[in-house]
Design a protein around this motif. Structure first.
Motif, PDB file in Angstrom:
ATOM      1  N   CYS A  24      34.168  28.034  47.645  1.00 24.21           N
ATOM      2  CA  CYS A  24      33.592  29.232  48.255  1.00 24.21           C
ATOM      3  C   CYS A  24      32.367  29.671  47.462  1.00 24.21           C
ATOM      4  O   CYS A  24      32.210  29.321  46.297  1.00 24.21           O
ATOM      5  N   TYR A  25      31.494  30.398  48.134  1.00 23.82           N
ATOM      6  CA  TYR A  25      30.376  31.051  47.465  1.00 23.82           C
ATOM      7  C   TYR A  25      30.864  32.413  47.014  1.00 23.82           C
ATOM      8  O   TYR A  25      31.533  33.112  47.768  1.00 23.82           O
ATOM      9  N   ASP A  30      26.570  39.506  37.756  1.00 23.15           N
ATOM     10  CA  ASP A  30      25.122  39.720  37.727  1.00 23.15           C
ATOM     11  C   ASP A  30      24.513  39.796  39.132  1.00 23.15           C
ATOM     12  O   ASP A  30      23.295  39.745  39.282  1.00 23.15           O
ATOM     13  N   SER A  31      25.367  39.903  40.156  1.00 23.59           N
ATOM     14  CA  SER A  31      24.967  40.011  41.569  1.00 23.59           C
ATOM     15  C   SER A  31      24.228  38.772  42.068  1.00 23.59           C
ATOM     16  O   SER A  31      23.434  38.848  42.990  1.00 23.59           O
ATOM     17  N   LYS A  32      24.510  37.623  41.473  1.00 20.58           N
ATOM     18  CA  LYS A  32      23.949  36.365  41.947  1.00 20.58           C
ATOM     19  C   LYS A  32      25.055  35.559  42.627  1.00 20.58           C
ATOM     20  O   LYS A  32      26.229  35.734  42.350  1.00 20.58           O
ATOM     21  N   VAL A  33      24.643  34.660  43.512  1.00 18.58           N
ATOM     22  CA  VAL A  33      25.595  33.865  44.290  1.00 18.58           C
ATOM     23  C   VAL A  33      25.777  32.497  43.641  1.00 18.58           C
ATOM     24  O   VAL A  33      24.808  31.825  43.295  1.00 18.58           O
ATOM     25  N   TYR A  34      27.032  32.101  43.478  1.00 17.19           N
ATOM     26  CA  TYR A  34      27.382  30.808  42.888  1.00 17.19           C
ATOM     27  C   TYR A  34      28.428  30.118  43.763  1.00 17.19           C
ATOM     28  O   TYR A  34      29.117  30.762  44.544  1.00 17.19           O
ATOM     29  N   GLN A  39      40.972  27.523  41.688  1.00 11.70           N
ATOM     30  CA  GLN A  39      41.985  26.870  40.866  1.00 11.70           C
ATOM     31  C   GLN A  39      43.367  27.483  41.074  1.00 11.70           C
ATOM     32  O   GLN A  39      44.363  26.781  41.048  1.00 11.70           O
ATOM     33  N   SER A  40      43.408  28.810  41.260  1.00 12.38           N
ATOM     34  CA  SER A  40      44.687  29.471  41.511  1.00 12.38           C
ATOM     35  C   SER A  40      44.449  30.759  42.287  1.00 12.38           C
ATOM     36  O   SER A  40      43.348  31.306  42.297  1.00 12.38           O
ATOM     37  N   VAL A  41      45.511  31.227  42.935  1.00 16.23           N
ATOM     38  CA  VAL A  41      45.454  32.435  43.759  1.00 16.23           C
ATOM     39  C   VAL A  41      46.495  33.424  43.248  1.00 16.23           C
ATOM     40  O   VAL A  41      47.664  33.072  43.093  1.00 16.23           O
ATOM     41  N   VAL A  52      36.446  27.704  39.203  1.00 15.85           N
ATOM     42  CA  VAL A  52      35.558  27.007  38.285  1.00 15.85           C
ATOM     43  C   VAL A  52      34.183  26.946  38.936  1.00 15.85           C
ATOM     44  O   VAL A  52      34.049  26.439  40.054  1.00 15.85           O
ATOM     45  N   ASP A  53      33.182  27.469  38.229  1.00 11.91           N
ATOM     46  CA  ASP A  53      31.808  27.416  38.719  1.00 11.91           C
ATOM     47  C   ASP A  53      31.356  25.959  38.754  1.00 11.91           C
ATOM     48  O   ASP A  53      31.576  25.216  37.796  1.00 11.91           O
ATOM     49  N   GLN A  54      30.729  25.540  39.844  1.00 13.09           N
ATOM     50  CA  GLN A  54      30.346  24.143  40.001  1.00 13.09           C
ATOM     51  C   GLN A  54      29.032  23.784  39.317  1.00 13.09           C
ATOM     52  O   GLN A  54      28.662  22.617  39.283  1.00 13.09           O
TER      53      GLN A  54
END
Length: 87
Positions: A24-25, A30-34, A39-41, A52-54
């Protein structure tokens, strides 16, 4: 003749919760989109994801209302958050 921008409806919450392994995005502090991989809910009062950030491969925690399927919607929502912070 000027081109008109398309209006996109902003719905902060996705209709269905994400599952482990979904991508997901998300909007970070910092109000930026990644882009991140879930990994877990956690389901307490609200849905919270560990992901985990890609790009940097760092772990983070994000609320469901800051996760999006579409990058355009995420960027538009982040832009509106920045405007609200300035006011």
């Amino acid at each position: 003749m000027k081109k008109q921008k398309q209006k996109i409806e902003i719905t902060p919450k996705s209709s269905e919760p994400y599952k482990k392994g979904d991508f997901c995005y998300y909007i970070a502090f910092d109000s930026k989109v990644y882009l991140g991989e879930i990994q877990s809910v956690e389901t307490s009062k609200d849905l919270i994801y560990t992901l985990v950030d890609q790009q940097t491969y760092k772990f983070g925690v994000v609320a469901h209302e800051k996760c999006f399927d579409d990058e355009k919607k995420a960027k538009l929502f982040a832009k509106n958050l920045k405007k609200e912070k300035k006011q």
